[in-house]
Design a protein around this motif. Structure first.
Motif, PDB file in Angstrom:
ATOM      1  N   PRO A   1      37.944  52.632   6.837  1.00 46.51           N
ATOM      2  CA  PRO A   1      37.544  53.150   8.145  1.00 46.51           C
ATOM      3  C   PRO A   1      37.353  52.011   9.150  1.00 46.51           C
ATOM      4  CG  PRO A   1      36.228  54.139   6.396  1.00 46.51           C
ATOM      5  CD  PRO A   1      36.974  53.001   5.776  1.00 46.51           C
TER       6      PRO A   1
ATOM      7  N   PRO B   1      30.976  52.339   7.333  1.00 47.96           N
ATOM      8  CA  PRO B   1      30.910  53.709   6.805  1.00 47.96           C
ATOM      9  C   PRO B   1      31.558  54.707   7.758  1.00 47.96           C
ATOM     10  CG  PRO B   1      28.810  52.591   6.531  1.00 47.96           C
ATOM     11  CD  PRO B   1      29.655  51.692   7.376  1.00 47.96           C
ATOM     12  N   GLU B   2      32.320  55.634   7.207  1.00 49.02           N
ATOM     13  CA  GLU B   2      33.082  56.560   8.032  1.00 49.02           C
ATOM     14  C   GLU B   2      32.186  57.421   8.905  1.00 49.02           C
ATOM     15  OE1 GLU B   2      36.803  59.694   7.466  1.00 49.02           O
ATOM     16  OE2 GLU B   2      36.204  58.318   5.870  1.00 49.02           O
ATOM     17  N   ASP B   3      30.998  57.770   8.415  1.00 48.13           N
ATOM     18  CA  ASP B   3      30.120  58.638   9.196  1.00 48.13           C
ATOM     19  C   ASP B   3      29.399  57.901  10.323  1.00 48.13           C
ATOM     20  OD1 ASP B   3      28.382  57.131   7.701  1.00 48.13           O
ATOM     21  OD2 ASP B   3      27.256  58.814   6.881  1.00 48.13           O
ATOM     22  N   GLN B   4      29.618  56.594  10.443  1.00 48.01           N
ATOM     23  CA  GLN B   4      28.984  55.807  11.505  1.00 48.01           C
ATOM     24  C   GLN B   4      29.950  55.442  12.628  1.00 48.01           C
ATOM     25  OE1 GLN B   4      26.936  52.374   9.921  1.00 48.01           O
ATOM     26  NE2 GLN B   4      25.826  53.585   8.379  1.00 48.01           N
ATOM     27  N   ARG B   5      31.193  55.900  12.532  1.00 50.69           N
ATOM     28  CA  ARG B   5      32.215  55.444  13.483  1.00 50.69           C
ATOM     29  C   ARG B   5      31.905  55.838  14.925  1.00 50.69           C
ATOM     30  NH1 ARG B   5      37.446  58.016  11.273  1.00 50.69           N
ATOM     31  NH2 ARG B   5      35.932  59.705  11.111  1.00 50.69           N
ATOM     32  N   GLN B   6      31.582  57.096  15.160  1.00 50.85           N
ATOM     33  CA  GLN B   6      31.316  57.551  16.524  1.00 50.85           C
ATOM     34  C   GLN B   6      30.131  56.821  17.135  1.00 50.85           C
ATOM     35  OE1 GLN B   6      33.199  59.762  18.174  1.00 50.85           O
ATOM     36  NE2 GLN B   6      31.959  59.879  20.042  1.00 50.85           N
ATOM     37  N   GLN B   7      29.062  56.702  16.364  1.00 53.04           N
ATOM     38  CA  GLN B   7      27.885  55.987  16.850  1.00 53.04           C
ATOM     39  C   GLN B   7      28.218  54.530  17.149  1.00 53.04           C
ATOM     40  OE1 GLN B   7      24.511  56.093  14.189  1.00 53.04           O
ATOM     41  NE2 GLN B   7      23.537  54.330  15.175  1.00 53.04           N
TER      42      GLN B   7
END
Length: 277
Positions: free
Chosen positions: A239, A174-180
């Motif tokens: 992603p 998921p794109e919103d999990q990349r930084q984590q």
């Protein structure tokens, strides 16, 4: 008046992996300096011989090989699949990474002819594998490679012409999990190596643009995430995250050695020990 080491003495202490404090010593006279040099050189030579004895009788393998094995075991236990790809790559593969004639990295490439070179990075081959694995495996696709790369780097305490890279990638998250996820992968690698008190810093990469670096005094690893402008060259739309580490630099920091040549592939050093002792 403070008297420091001579250039020849400094070089010898550097070869023997004297620490920063030892290399920065000053003296009141040349006699004191030369006496201290003989004593310190003797101590470092004895230390080196003991390490070679440990390699022969106990370890049996250089620390670089042991570190590679530890990383493979840690990553495969976390669901990553190790891959092995060619060392020789095409000029076209580099061009897809934006490394064309005008790129800063282009002049550092070891060219075999006008179409082939020794890979300066692992990423082109991993992009190629992604394309096929997307047809064959369910997402997310977690792969990594540990392999030799080659660059005409300036010879210094932090650079090698031939070095070992770990490139760890995850495609289809998921794109919103990349930084984590990048932070988790950085933690996984650094915990496996045994390095603490490092920092994660935003910087700019000559290939990927904005990047998250792993730093402890020096850059140990650098990461990137997609969608990225390079993805179109490879037909990638999902992603992804990727993070790469130089194993020799990791080992240099872990073992507190003073130059990266001592822990890399060498005929002058063996497992961190200069052989002209």
């Amino acid at each position: 008046m403070d008297i420091s080491w001579t250039l020849i003495q400094k070089q010898r202490l550097h070869e023997l992996n004297a620490n920063e404090t030892q290399q920065g010593m000053c003296f009141e006279s040349q006699e004191d300096r030369n006496r201290a040099f003989q004593e310190l050189e003797h101590q470092l030579v004895v230390k080196g011989k003991l390490r070679l004895q440990e390699l022969r009788e106990i370890k049996k393998r250089p620390s670089l090989c042991i570190l590679e094995q530890q990383l493979v075991e840690a990553l495969t236990q976390k669901g990553f699949v190790q891959v092995v790809t060619p060392t020789i790559i095409s000029k076209g593969s580099l061009a897809k990474m934006s490394v064309s004639n005008e790129h800063p990295l282009f002049s550092q490439v070891f060219w075999l002819d006008n179409k082939r070179c020794l890979r300066p990075m692992l990423a082109p081959n991993l992009y190629t594998l992604w394309k096929d694995l997307l047809r064959l495996w369910e997402k997310p696709i977690r792969i990594f490679e540990i392999g030799t790369c080659y660059r005409k780097e300036s010879q210094g305490a932090l650079h090698l012409n031939e070095f070992t890279m770990l490139n760890l990638t995850e495609l289809g998250l998921p794109e919103d999990q990349r930084q984590q996820r990048l932070e988790e992968l950085a933690t996984l690698v650094m915990d496996t190596v045994g390095i603490t008190d490092y920092q994660l810093e935003m910087t700019n990469s000559v290939v990927y643009g904005d990047a998250l670096d792993v730093v402890k005094g020096i850059e140990l690893g650098s990461s990137a995430m997609g969608p990225h402008f390079l993805d179109d060259q490879w037909g990638i739309i999902d992603p992804w995250v990727g993070i790469g580490f130089g194993l020799e630099r990791l080992l240099m920091i872990k073992e507190e050695t003073q130059n990266v040549q001592s822990v890399g592939r060498s005929l002058s050093y063996l497992d961190g020990v200069r052989l002209n002792i």
